[in-house]
Scaffold this active site. Sequence first.
Site, PDB file in Angstrom:
ATOM      1  N   VAL A  59      36.609  49.918  38.041  1.00 56.66           N
ATOM      2  CA  VAL A  59      38.065  50.133  37.922  1.00 56.66           C
ATOM      3  C   VAL A  59      38.693  49.353  36.765  1.00 56.66           C
ATOM      4  O   VAL A  59      39.800  49.672  36.330  1.00 56.66           O
ATOM      5  CB  VAL A  59      38.829  49.783  39.222  1.00 56.66           C
ATOM      6  CG1 VAL A  59      38.440  50.686  40.365  1.00 56.66           C
ATOM      7  CG2 VAL A  59      38.699  48.309  39.591  1.00 56.66           C
ATOM      8  N   ASN A  85      42.669  49.779  45.702  1.00 59.25           N
ATOM      9  CA  ASN A  85      42.194  48.828  46.712  1.00 59.25           C
ATOM     10  C   ASN A  85      41.120  47.883  46.172  1.00 59.25           C
ATOM     11  O   ASN A  85      40.955  46.781  46.686  1.00 59.25           O
ATOM     12  CB  ASN A  85      41.659  49.621  47.922  1.00 59.25           C
ATOM     13  CG  ASN A  85      40.775  48.770  48.814  1.00 59.25           C
ATOM     14  OD1 ASN A  85      41.268  47.983  49.618  1.00 59.25           O
ATOM     15  ND2 ASN A  85      39.455  48.905  48.673  1.00 59.25           N
ATOM     16  N   SER A 137      48.077  41.377  48.704  1.00 60.91           N
ATOM     17  CA  SER A 137      47.658  40.379  49.699  1.00 60.91           C
ATOM     18  C   SER A 137      48.869  39.520  50.004  1.00 60.91           C
ATOM     19  O   SER A 137      49.733  39.325  49.125  1.00 60.91           O
ATOM     20  CB  SER A 137      46.555  39.502  49.107  1.00 60.91           C
ATOM     21  OG  SER A 137      46.384  38.330  49.885  1.00 60.91           O
ATOM     22  N   TYR A 150      43.764  34.865  41.881  1.00 58.96           N
ATOM     23  CA  TYR A 150      43.959  35.941  42.863  1.00 58.96           C
ATOM     24  C   TYR A 150      45.450  36.089  43.214  1.00 58.96           C
ATOM     25  O   TYR A 150      45.975  37.208  43.257  1.00 58.96           O
ATOM     26  CB  TYR A 150      43.127  35.602  44.097  1.00 58.96           C
ATOM     27  CG  TYR A 150      43.068  36.655  45.172  1.00 58.96           C
ATOM     28  CD1 TYR A 150      42.196  37.736  45.077  1.00 58.96           C
ATOM     29  CD2 TYR A 150      43.847  36.543  46.324  1.00 58.96           C
ATOM     30  CE1 TYR A 150      42.101  38.681  46.086  1.00 58.96           C
ATOM     31  CE2 TYR A 150      43.767  37.480  47.340  1.00 58.96           C
ATOM     32  CZ  TYR A 150      42.898  38.548  47.223  1.00 58.96           C
ATOM     33  OH  TYR A 150      42.820  39.480  48.231  1.00 58.96           O
ATOM     34  N   LYS A 154      47.537  39.467  42.521  1.00 60.14           N
ATOM     35  CA  LYS A 154      48.125  40.195  43.652  1.00 60.14           C
ATOM     36  C   LYS A 154      49.654  40.211  43.568  1.00 60.14           C
ATOM     37  O   LYS A 154      50.299  41.147  44.055  1.00 60.14           O
ATOM     38  CB  LYS A 154      47.654  39.586  44.971  1.00 60.14           C
ATOM     39  CG  LYS A 154      46.153  39.762  45.215  1.00 60.14           C
ATOM     40  CD  LYS A 154      45.750  41.233  45.282  1.00 60.14           C
ATOM     41  CE  LYS A 154      44.334  41.445  45.773  1.00 60.14           C
ATOM     42  NZ  LYS A 154      43.949  42.860  45.784  1.00 60.14           N
ATOM     43  N   ILE A 183      41.694  39.687  57.135  1.00 59.18           N
ATOM     44  CA  ILE A 183      41.000  40.837  57.719  1.00 59.18           C
ATOM     45  C   ILE A 183      39.503  40.550  57.642  1.00 59.18           C
ATOM     46  O   ILE A 183      39.017  40.105  56.587  1.00 59.18           O
ATOM     47  CB  ILE A 183      41.277  42.142  56.909  1.00 59.18           C
ATOM     48  CG1 ILE A 183      42.776  42.350  56.630  1.00 59.18           C
ATOM     49  CG2 ILE A 183      40.649  43.356  57.582  1.00 59.18           C
ATOM     50  CD1 ILE A 183      43.627  42.668  57.820  1.00 59.18           C
TER      51      ILE A 183
HETATM   52  P1  NAD Z   1      35.223  43.941  49.990  1.00 55.93           P
HETATM   53  O1  NAD Z   1      34.669  42.925  49.054  1.00 55.93           O
HETATM   54  O2  NAD Z   1      34.553  44.133  51.310  1.00 55.93           O
HETATM   55  O3  NAD Z   1      35.344  45.366  49.289  1.00 55.93           O
HETATM   56  C1  NAD Z   1      35.851  45.484  47.984  1.00 55.93           C
HETATM   57  C2  NAD Z   1      35.222  46.702  47.340  1.00 55.93           C
HETATM   58  O4  NAD Z   1      35.712  46.771  45.990  1.00 55.93           O
HETATM   59  C3  NAD Z   1      33.689  46.594  47.267  1.00 55.93           C
HETATM   60  O5  NAD Z   1      33.094  47.795  47.727  1.00 55.93           O
HETATM   61  C4  NAD Z   1      33.432  46.349  45.798  1.00 55.93           C
HETATM   62  O6  NAD Z   1      32.193  46.861  45.325  1.00 55.93           O
HETATM   63  C5  NAD Z   1      34.609  47.065  45.158  1.00 55.93           C
HETATM   64  N1  NAD Z   1      34.846  46.595  43.792  1.00 55.93           N
HETATM   65  C6  NAD Z   1      34.898  45.320  43.360  1.00 55.93           C
HETATM   66  N2  NAD Z   1      35.073  45.292  42.028  1.00 55.93           N
HETATM   67  C7  NAD Z   1      35.121  46.584  41.608  1.00 55.93           C
HETATM   68  C8  NAD Z   1      35.270  47.194  40.346  1.00 55.93           C
HETATM   69  N3  NAD Z   1      35.386  46.470  39.225  1.00 55.93           N
HETATM   70  N4  NAD Z   1      35.279  48.559  40.285  1.00 55.93           N
HETATM   71  C9  NAD Z   1      35.130  49.305  41.400  1.00 55.93           C
HETATM   72  N5  NAD Z   1      34.990  48.768  42.628  1.00 55.93           N
HETATM   73  C10 NAD Z   1      34.978  47.417  42.732  1.00 55.93           C
HETATM   74  O7  NAD Z   1      36.748  43.522  50.177  1.00 55.93           O
HETATM   75  P2  NAD Z   1      37.855  43.956  51.245  1.00 55.93           P
HETATM   76  O8  NAD Z   1      38.087  42.785  52.128  1.00 55.93           O
HETATM   77  O9  NAD Z   1      37.575  45.294  51.816  1.00 55.93           O
HETATM   78  O10 NAD Z   1      39.117  44.029  50.265  1.00 55.93           O
HETATM   79  C11 NAD Z   1      39.731  45.220  49.830  1.00 55.93           C
HETATM   80  C12 NAD Z   1      41.055  44.869  49.168  1.00 55.93           C
HETATM   81  O11 NAD Z   1      41.889  44.201  50.126  1.00 55.93           O
HETATM   82  C13 NAD Z   1      40.902  43.902  47.993  1.00 55.93           C
HETATM   83  O12 NAD Z   1      41.811  44.250  46.980  1.00 55.93           O
HETATM   84  C14 NAD Z   1      41.271  42.580  48.602  1.00 55.93           C
HETATM   85  O13 NAD Z   1      41.755  41.686  47.640  1.00 55.93           O
HETATM   86  C15 NAD Z   1      42.352  42.994  49.577  1.00 55.93           C
HETATM   87  N6  NAD Z   1      42.583  42.032  50.648  1.00 55.93           N
HETATM   88  C16 NAD Z   1      41.602  41.719  51.536  1.00 55.93           C
HETATM   89  C17 NAD Z   1      41.883  40.792  52.533  1.00 55.93           C
HETATM   90  C18 NAD Z   1      40.864  40.402  53.572  1.00 55.93           C
HETATM   91  O14 NAD Z   1      41.160  39.493  54.368  1.00 55.93           O
HETATM   92  N7  NAD Z   1      39.710  41.026  53.623  1.00 55.93           N
HETATM   93  C19 NAD Z   1      43.140  40.181  52.611  1.00 55.93           C
HETATM   94  C20 NAD Z   1      44.101  40.528  51.676  1.00 55.93           C
HETATM   95  C21 NAD Z   1      43.814  41.462  50.696  1.00 55.93           C
END
Ligand code: NAD
Length: 242
Positions: A59, A85, A137, A150, A154, A183
């Site tokens: 991305v 995402n 976030s 981060y 965000k 999460i």
């Molecule tokens: P995760 O690490 O499980 O999944 C993230 C996905 O993004 C992975 O499949 C990864 O391969 C993909 N990705 C990373 N860099 C990429 C790139 N350059 N191009 C294409 N794909 C790419 O994370 P998650 O917990 O599912 O998080 C999803 C979103 O939610 C993120 O933006 C994260 O910052 C946000 N978020 C997560 C939480 C949490 O507690 N898990 C809290 C707040 C925000």
Amino acid sequence: MIKIDLAGQIAIVTGGNRGIGDAIASTLLKAGASVAAVDLNMENHEYDKAKYLPIQSDVSDFDAAKTVVKQVFDRFGRIDIIVANAGINRDQVLWKMTKENWEDVIKVDLGGAFNYFAAASLIMKEQRSGKLIAISSINGLRGKFGQTNYSAAKAGVVGLVKAAAKELGKYSVRANVVAPGFIITEMTDRMPQKFKDAAIDETALKKAGRTDDIANAVVFLASDLSSHITGEIIKVDGGQYI
Ligand code: NAD
């Protein structure tokens, strides 16, 4: 009966291979949409191949985002929903933050949303409809210790969405943010247990969120139930931020 029906709608979900992104893809499919899931590594998913298109792409690559959006448009004939995402974290305190860790997080978490929103906005403007949804976030709405990169990325996403909402509103294109709290996913799984416990303790509901909690908010913002909501941030955090 209130029903969310996204039949005929075409969505792109970045970071769609796993975690929150896969839950969003799956929920959009259940609501009737067709979904292109974009990720660095797309594994096999047991979704209906007629309605699910896995695409391997980074991305943070501006030109690749344009190519992906064109590929999805050529396959399905329209683009209705973009869910930005994909995200990474590379935590370090400010005085130890490397240039590389700063740039990587900004490039993916903020740059990735820009690349996809920019590529899709012309199509949505011409369609006179569309929904841009960014996964930020709660740590972009407040500062988080160890996350200057981060939190900045965000927070940047929030500014991007608010400006896009103003620019695209007259074309009936809406732009909104979902801001998750803690999460359980692979991203948070590697946190030390004491930080996980502290995050849960911060919530009013005293529990971690599930990926479906985020997906449900996304589907609401993608649907007509939210037709008068734009430029808005929905926190899905069990009261972690309040
Ligand atoms: P995760 O690490 O499980 O999944 C993230 C996905 O993004 C992975 O499949 C990864 O391969 C993909 N990705 C990373 N860099 C990429 C790139 N350059 N191009 C294409 N794909 C790419 O994370 P998650 O917990 O599912 O998080 C999803 C979103 O939610 C993120 O933006 C994260 O910052 C946000 N978020 C997560 C939480 C949490 O507690 N898990 C809290 C707040 C925000």
